[in-house]
Design a protein around this motif. Structure first.
Motif, PDB file in Angstrom:
ATOM      1  N   ILE A 159       0.768  -0.958   0.370  1.00  0.00           N
ATOM      2  CA  ILE A 159      -0.034  -0.017   0.176  1.00  0.00           C
ATOM      3  C   ILE A 159       0.983   1.222   0.256  1.00  0.00           C
ATOM      4  O   ILE A 159       0.619   2.331  -0.533  1.00  0.00           O
ATOM      5  CB  ILE A 159      -0.737  -0.165   1.461  1.00  0.00           C
ATOM      6  CG1 ILE A 159      -1.720  -1.617   1.074  1.00  0.00           C
ATOM      7  CG2 ILE A 159      -1.855   1.115   1.213  1.00  0.00           C
ATOM      8  CD1 ILE A 159      -3.070  -1.306   2.421  1.00  0.00           C
ATOM      9  N   GLY A 160       1.895   0.747   0.092  1.00  0.00           N
ATOM     10  CA  GLY A 160       2.724   2.174   0.681  1.00  0.00           C
ATOM     11  C   GLY A 160       3.831   2.295  -0.772  1.00  0.00           C
ATOM     12  O   GLY A 160       3.859   3.813  -0.930  1.00  0.00           O
ATOM     13  N   PHE A 161       4.095   1.713  -1.671  1.00  0.00           N
ATOM     14  CA  PHE A 161       4.231   1.603  -2.840  1.00  0.00           C
ATOM     15  C   PHE A 161       3.892   2.794  -3.419  1.00  0.00           C
ATOM     16  O   PHE A 161       3.922   3.433  -4.679  1.00  0.00           O
ATOM     17  CB  PHE A 161       5.003   0.467  -3.478  1.00  0.00           C
ATOM     18  CG  PHE A 161       5.688   0.699  -4.017  1.00  0.00           C
ATOM     19  CD1 PHE A 161       7.103   0.688  -4.545  1.00  0.00           C
ATOM     20  CD2 PHE A 161       5.262   0.412  -5.392  1.00  0.00           C
ATOM     21  CE1 PHE A 161       8.048   0.874  -5.854  1.00  0.00           C
ATOM     22  CE2 PHE A 161       6.073  -0.107  -6.561  1.00  0.00           C
ATOM     23  CZ  PHE A 161       7.264   0.741  -6.645  1.00  0.00           C
ATOM     24  N   PRO A 383      -3.455  -8.454  -7.183  1.00  0.00           N
ATOM     25  CA  PRO A 383      -4.664  -8.366  -7.197  1.00  0.00           C
ATOM     26  C   PRO A 383      -5.354  -7.349  -6.714  1.00  0.00           C
ATOM     27  O   PRO A 383      -6.202  -6.140  -6.966  1.00  0.00           O
ATOM     28  CB  PRO A 383      -5.558  -9.885  -5.987  1.00  0.00           C
ATOM     29  CG  PRO A 383      -4.409 -10.636  -6.474  1.00  0.00           C
ATOM     30  CD  PRO A 383      -3.266 -10.220  -6.378  1.00  0.00           C
ATOM     31  N   LEU A 384      -4.364  -7.291  -4.870  1.00  0.00           N
ATOM     32  CA  LEU A 384      -4.228  -6.251  -4.727  1.00  0.00           C
ATOM     33  C   LEU A 384      -4.181  -4.242  -5.547  1.00  0.00           C
ATOM     34  O   LEU A 384      -5.470  -3.204  -5.282  1.00  0.00           O
ATOM     35  CB  LEU A 384      -3.676  -5.746  -3.737  1.00  0.00           C
ATOM     36  CG  LEU A 384      -4.034  -4.710  -2.363  1.00  0.00           C
ATOM     37  CD1 LEU A 384      -4.910  -4.658  -1.665  1.00  0.00           C
ATOM     38  CD2 LEU A 384      -2.648  -4.860  -1.458  1.00  0.00           C
ATOM     39  N   ILE A 388      -6.751  -1.230  -6.160  1.00  0.00           N
ATOM     40  CA  ILE A 388      -6.138   0.199  -5.488  1.00  0.00           C
ATOM     41  C   ILE A 388      -5.188   0.837  -6.866  1.00  0.00           C
ATOM     42  O   ILE A 388      -5.480   2.292  -6.629  1.00  0.00           O
ATOM     43  CB  ILE A 388      -5.996   0.237  -4.024  1.00  0.00           C
ATOM     44  CG1 ILE A 388      -5.043  -0.476  -3.914  1.00  0.00           C
ATOM     45  CG2 ILE A 388      -7.315  -0.760  -3.686  1.00  0.00           C
ATOM     46  CD1 ILE A 388      -4.405  -0.783  -2.527  1.00  0.00           C
ATOM     47  N   ASN A 389      -4.667   0.302  -7.071  1.00  0.00           N
ATOM     48  CA  ASN A 389      -3.576   1.137  -7.705  1.00  0.00           C
ATOM     49  C   ASN A 389      -3.612   1.414  -9.074  1.00  0.00           C
ATOM     50  O   ASN A 389      -3.597   0.819 -10.091  1.00  0.00           O
ATOM     51  CB  ASN A 389      -2.001   0.163  -7.912  1.00  0.00           C
ATOM     52  CG  ASN A 389      -1.180   1.387  -8.285  1.00  0.00           C
ATOM     53  OD1 ASN A 389      -0.470   2.152  -8.309  1.00  0.00           O
ATOM     54  ND2 ASN A 389      -0.277   0.019  -9.232  1.00  0.00           N
ATOM     55  N   LEU A 426      -7.210   9.311  -4.239  1.00  0.00           N
ATOM     56  CA  LEU A 426      -8.800   8.328  -3.918  1.00  0.00           C
ATOM     57  C   LEU A 426      -9.693   7.992  -4.708  1.00  0.00           C
ATOM     58  O   LEU A 426      -9.768   6.766  -4.532  1.00  0.00           O
ATOM     59  CB  LEU A 426      -8.794   8.758  -2.430  1.00  0.00           C
ATOM     60  CG  LEU A 426      -8.517   9.325  -1.180  1.00  0.00           C
ATOM     61  CD1 LEU A 426      -9.400  10.261  -0.225  1.00  0.00           C
ATOM     62  CD2 LEU A 426      -8.619   7.460  -0.308  1.00  0.00           C
ATOM     63  N   ALA A 427     -10.185   8.504  -5.658  1.00  0.00           N
ATOM     64  CA  ALA A 427     -10.662   8.194  -7.191  1.00  0.00           C
ATOM     65  C   ALA A 427      -9.953   7.180  -7.133  1.00  0.00           C
ATOM     66  O   ALA A 427     -11.156   6.103  -8.190  1.00  0.00           O
ATOM     67  CB  ALA A 427     -11.392   9.863  -7.876  1.00  0.00           C
ATOM     68  N   ALA A 428      -8.876   7.341  -7.947  1.00  0.00           N
ATOM     69  CA  ALA A 428      -8.667   5.921  -8.707  1.00  0.00           C
ATOM     70  C   ALA A 428      -8.573   4.583  -7.433  1.00  0.00           C
ATOM     71  O   ALA A 428      -8.544   4.031  -7.977  1.00  0.00           O
ATOM     72  CB  ALA A 428      -6.516   7.428  -9.066  1.00  0.00           C
ATOM     73  N   ILE A 429      -8.047   5.162  -6.591  1.00  0.00           N
ATOM     74  CA  ILE A 429      -8.097   3.613  -6.003  1.00  0.00           C
ATOM     75  C   ILE A 429      -9.651   3.287  -6.113  1.00  0.00           C
ATOM     76  O   ILE A 429     -10.219   1.967  -6.283  1.00  0.00           O
ATOM     77  CB  ILE A 429      -8.344   3.495  -4.067  1.00  0.00           C
ATOM     78  CG1 ILE A 429      -6.458   4.684  -4.050  1.00  0.00           C
ATOM     79  CG2 ILE A 429      -8.780   2.846  -3.840  1.00  0.00           C
ATOM     80  CD1 ILE A 429      -6.475   4.270  -2.487  1.00  0.00           C
ATOM     81  N   GLY A 430     -10.808   4.423  -6.110  1.00  0.00           N
ATOM     82  CA  GLY A 430     -12.110   3.169  -6.181  1.00  0.00           C
ATOM     83  C   GLY A 430     -12.751   3.516  -7.218  1.00  0.00           C
ATOM     84  O   GLY A 430     -13.804   2.939  -8.095  1.00  0.00           O
ATOM     85  N   THR A 431     -11.638   3.452  -8.678  1.00  0.00           N
ATOM     86  CA  THR A 431     -11.945   3.616 -10.177  1.00  0.00           C
ATOM     87  C   THR A 431     -12.409   1.826 -10.320  1.00  0.00           C
ATOM     88  O   THR A 431     -10.803   1.249  -9.883  1.00  0.00           O
ATOM     89  CB  THR A 431     -10.901   4.297 -10.558  1.00  0.00           C
ATOM     90  OG1 THR A 431     -10.988   5.503 -10.955  1.00  0.00           O
ATOM     91  CG2 THR A 431     -11.045   3.832 -12.105  1.00  0.00           C
TER      92      THR A 431
END
Ligand code: ASP
Length: 498
Positions: A159-161, A383-384, A388-389, A426-431
């Motif tokens: 998540i940090g990366f 998959p993560l 989110i990325n 945040l929007a990109a995570i939610g995309t």
């Protein structure tokens, strides 16, 4: 000796040939077919088209306005106002034509787009695999990360990366939007035309009513019903459910738990095997997808939005070919050339499908087989990351927000630009990792800085093309994170790139 071209080379050839084929057999942008009283009337190379109602002209279009004519006619027809509409067409040689009782206006298709169903099947096959693959591989991945501490460590690093690369990507986007100022050079006439043409499309996206409430966002990551999440393809919820299941499955020391793990491991291995088989048709599928996109793409719109599109593409290129190699060098000893060489298939699939989810099975296969990332890391990080990325999407959202603001004459100050960094991340995570969602999530970014959301009408016309481009860094960053994390854990195996 039999000469055999490697699959990744075949895919690249398919992509290039598709672009050539699509541009030869492109859909004529100066040709339209009007359906009037059941008859087809073909009109080509007009100089002006006017919509007339009750003897007054309500719209006029020039020779480049094919899409506007179709869209505005459709909106008039949908409002049931097309009954007394007359369409007058003028030609450069002075000829005039008047058509009444028009019920439909459309482009004339070409062979360039007719083969697309093959590409559509390919995308569906890959998408079909994505959900079972994410579910099973994350369960197995989380279960194999021995204990909670280990999961927290790998999860924290991942998540940090991802957070770091997203912020860097958005900064790159803002930098180029500030330097190039793409929105300052849009003539008022073009702005009006774009707004008029894509108003309805924009409205339907705005009506999806997306809001970013951080608390809601976090609450919604927890699925009420994991089966519904699976059925709806809600990746964030699937990720949450799978990681939890994996973690606790590994805590149970019984035969049943082992059997269950074996079951998910079996699903994940089978999915990867299916992908390898699906990839056999990839060169042909990629050919048809690219050919259809090129054949159908409205290059007239690209001209109008050239500076904006270039700003996005330059940003994405810097992200992919400057930032990522630097990070690779900084965090690993892997050769940049070999890393990118291994990504050929991933890039071609991402570019032609515009979907990180459809590309995930391919990315997973390549990371494990070519880049030497162990399964337990790849099956957790990828998959993560797919979910989110989205560095490319985040960068694009930043440029798009700046562009729309510039066209409307808003000068976004530093605080507003920092707001863009946070909301775009945040929007990109939610995309969702599927085509076109980045544009919908852009609405959140626009709202956060008070830029009119209907401004998305300005950029819808080129979204398809930019979606293809932004999906590429979205998926490369996942492979990069995988390699960086495996290397930091001293678990990077042999490279197998030829
Ligand atoms: N198509 C993008 C992806 O799948 C998401 C988006 O930006 O629309 O990664």
């Amino acid at each position: 000796m039999k000469f055999k071209i490697k699959l990744h080379t075949q895919i690249i050839i398919g992509l290039l040939l598709g672009a050539v084929f699509g541009s030869i057999f492109h859909v004529n942008q100066n040709k339209l077919v009007y359906i009037s009283a059941g008859n087809e009337i073909v009109s080509e190379d007009w100089s002006e088209v006017s919509f007339i109602r009750k003897d007054s002209v309500i719209n006029t279009f020039d020779s480049k306005a094919q899409i506007s004519i179709i869209k505005i006619f459709k909106s008039i027809r949908d409002k049931k106002e097309s009954d007394d509409l007359k369409i007058s067409i003028a030609y450069p040689d002075g000829r005039k034509e008047m058509i009444e009782n028009v019920t439909a206006v459309s482009k004339v298709s070409s062979i360039g787009v007719m083969l697309k169903p093959i590409g559509d099947i390919f995308i569906r096959l890959l998408t079909m695999i994505a959900v079972p693959l994410v579910l099973s591989s994350l369960i197995v991945g989380a279960a194999s990360l021995s204990d909670l501490k280990h999961i927290a460590k790998i999860g924290g690093k991942t998540i940090g990366f991802y957070a770091m690369t997203a912020v860097m990507a958005i900064t790159i986007g803002l930098f180029f939007a500030n330097v190039i100022h793409p929105g300052k050079f849009m003539p008022e006439e073009n702005r009006k035309r774009l707004m008029e043409t894509f108003q309805e499309d924009a409205q339907s996206k705005i009506e999806e009513n997306i809001d970013l409430d951080i608390v809601d966002f976090i609450v919604n990551i927890v699925p009420k019903n994991p089966f519904r999440a699976i059925a709806d393809g809600n990746f964030l919820q699937i990720v949450f459910f799978s990681i939890l299941t994996g973690i606790f499955l590994s805590q149970i020391n019984s035969e049943t738990a082992k059997t269950l793990l074996g079951f998910f491991d079996g699903i994940s291995t089978t999915m990867i095997l299916i992908v390898e088989k699906i990839m056999v048709i990839a060169p042909y599928a990629v050919f048809t997808l690219i050919s259809a996109t090129v054949a159908e793409f409205g290059f007239n719109i690209l001209q109008t939005l050239l500076l904006y599109s270039l700003t996005v593409v330059i940003g994405l290129a810097v992200l992919t070919f400057v930032e990522y190699p630097l990070l690779l060098k900084l965090f690993t000893k892997m050769s940049v050339f070999k890393f990118f060489k291994s990504q050929e298939q991933v890039i071609a699939v991402a570019f032609s499908t515009s979907s990180s989810a459809a590309t995930l099975p391919v990315t997973m296969d390549i990371c494990e087989k070519k880049l030497g990332v162990p399964n337990r890391i790849a099956s957790f990080v990828l998959p993560l990351g797919t979910t989110i990325n989205m560095d490319g999407t985040a960068l694009y959202q930043a440029v798009a927000a700046m562009f729309i603001a510039q066209v409307y004459g808003f000068d976004l100050n530093l605080t507003q630009q920092i707001t863009i960094v946070l909301t775009a991340a945040l929007a990109a995570i939610g995309t969702a990792p599927v085509p076109g969602i980045g544009l919908i999530m852009l609405i959140i970014v626009l709202r956060s800085v008070g830029v009119p959301t209907e401004g998305i009408a300005l950029i819808i016309g080129v979204d398809r093309l930019l979606d293809m481009c932004r999906t590429v860094p979205n998926v490369i960053a996942d492979s990069l994170a995988c390699v960086v994390i495996a290397s930091s854990e001293n678990e990077l195996g042999e490279l197998n790139v030829d």
